[in-house]
Design an enzyme around this catalytic site. Structure first.
Site, PDB file in Angstrom:
ATOM      1  N   HIS A  46      -7.070   7.056   0.597  1.00 19.39           N
ATOM      2  CA  HIS A  46      -8.053   7.358  -0.633  1.00 19.39           C
ATOM      3  C   HIS A  46      -9.187   7.759  -0.211  1.00 19.39           C
ATOM      4  O   HIS A  46     -10.374   8.285  -0.942  1.00 19.39           O
ATOM      5  CB  HIS A  46      -8.037   6.007  -1.271  1.00 19.39           C
ATOM      6  CG  HIS A  46      -8.332   6.394  -3.071  1.00 19.39           C
ATOM      7  ND1 HIS A  46      -8.925   7.461  -3.323  1.00 19.39           N
ATOM      8  CD2 HIS A  46      -7.970   5.665  -4.037  1.00 19.39           C
ATOM      9  CE1 HIS A  46      -9.013   7.370  -4.765  1.00 19.39           C
ATOM     10  NE2 HIS A  46      -8.184   6.249  -5.138  1.00 19.39           N
TER      11      HIS A  46
ATOM     12  N   THR B 284       9.394  10.284   4.453  1.00 19.74           N
ATOM     13  CA  THR B 284      10.306   9.200   4.719  1.00 19.74           C
ATOM     14  C   THR B 284      11.435   8.971   3.896  1.00 19.74           C
ATOM     15  O   THR B 284      11.209   8.766   2.675  1.00 19.74           O
ATOM     16  CB  THR B 284       9.507   8.004   5.126  1.00 19.74           C
ATOM     17  OG1 THR B 284      10.579   6.656   5.593  1.00 19.74           O
ATOM     18  CG2 THR B 284       8.862   7.284   3.780  1.00 19.74           C
TER      19      THR B 284
END
Length: 217
Positions: free
Chosen positions: A188, A135
């Site tokens: 994660h 992005t």
């Protein structure tokens, strides 16, 4: 769009890694190549170089190019590189996908990115199937952000404004350099923090030494 953001918040353990890159050499390289690109009808931005660096880093750190099959609870390794490019439009956020980005030259990527950014509408197959997302927040002047992961990708890289900053050189001198922050949001559950940091450093290494990007397709 809202549904996708909600799912990302609900189904990922989103963590952020931030680092900074000295893009002075990349700025110079782009300036040298811009006239040649324009002669071929291509507007050369920094994004094609960033895509190339990301793909190279993904090959070195394949966990960043995975996803989690929620239903089967299986880790999916992807041997292809479809890079999503989050774009702000009047209709909201869309993520067109550059497919097989590892097989395209810098100019081919630049042309495809330019075409996708100006499409009035996109077919479903053009905005699905990404394996990693970038992005570009710098186009609106942002210094730093915490991007939301585009499911089912394992991570998203935020690239920000390039600004002149005082920089300590290896010889101890201080010089004005073109500096940009990179922010990597990663799930994660799939990626360890150390691996995320090393991936970001590899992207930075390639962007800081852009001649390395030209050694292979």
């Amino acid at each position: 769009i809202a549904q996708g953001l909600w799912q990302s918040h609900l189904y990922t353990v989103r963590t952020l890694n931030v680092d900074e890159a000295d893009l002075t050499e990349l700025v110079r390289l782009r300036e040298r190549l811009k006239p040649q690109a324009e002669a071929q009808g291509v507007k050369l931005t920094y994004l094609p170089f960033i895509v190339k660096a990301v793909v190279r880093a993904l090959k070195k750190f394949p966990m960043l190019n995975t996803s989690l099959d929620e239903e089967r609870q299986e880790l999916v390794y992807k041997r292809y590189y479809h890079i999503g490019l989050a774009v702000a439009t009047e209709r909201g956020l869309i993520v067109p996908v550059v497919r097989d980005a590892d097989r395209k030259s810098v100019l081919e990527r630049a042309q495809e990115i330019a075409e996708e950014n100006h499409l009035p509408c996109l077919y479903p197959e053009e905005v699905t199937g990404s394996t990693f997302t970038i992005t570009s927040i710098g186009s609106v002047g942002a210094t730093l952000s915490f991007p939301i992961i585009h499911l089912p990708d394992a991570a998203i890289l935020g690239v920000h404004s390039i600004r002149k900053r005082p920089w300590v050189m290896p010889d101890g001198s201080i010089r004005p350099r073109d500096i940009m922050f990179l922010s990597l949001s990663f799930d994660h559950r799939l990626v360890d923090g150390a691996e995320a940091a090393m991936f970001t450093r590899e992207v930075i290494r390639l962007l800081e030494n852009p001649d390395l990007l030209l050694l292979e397709m």
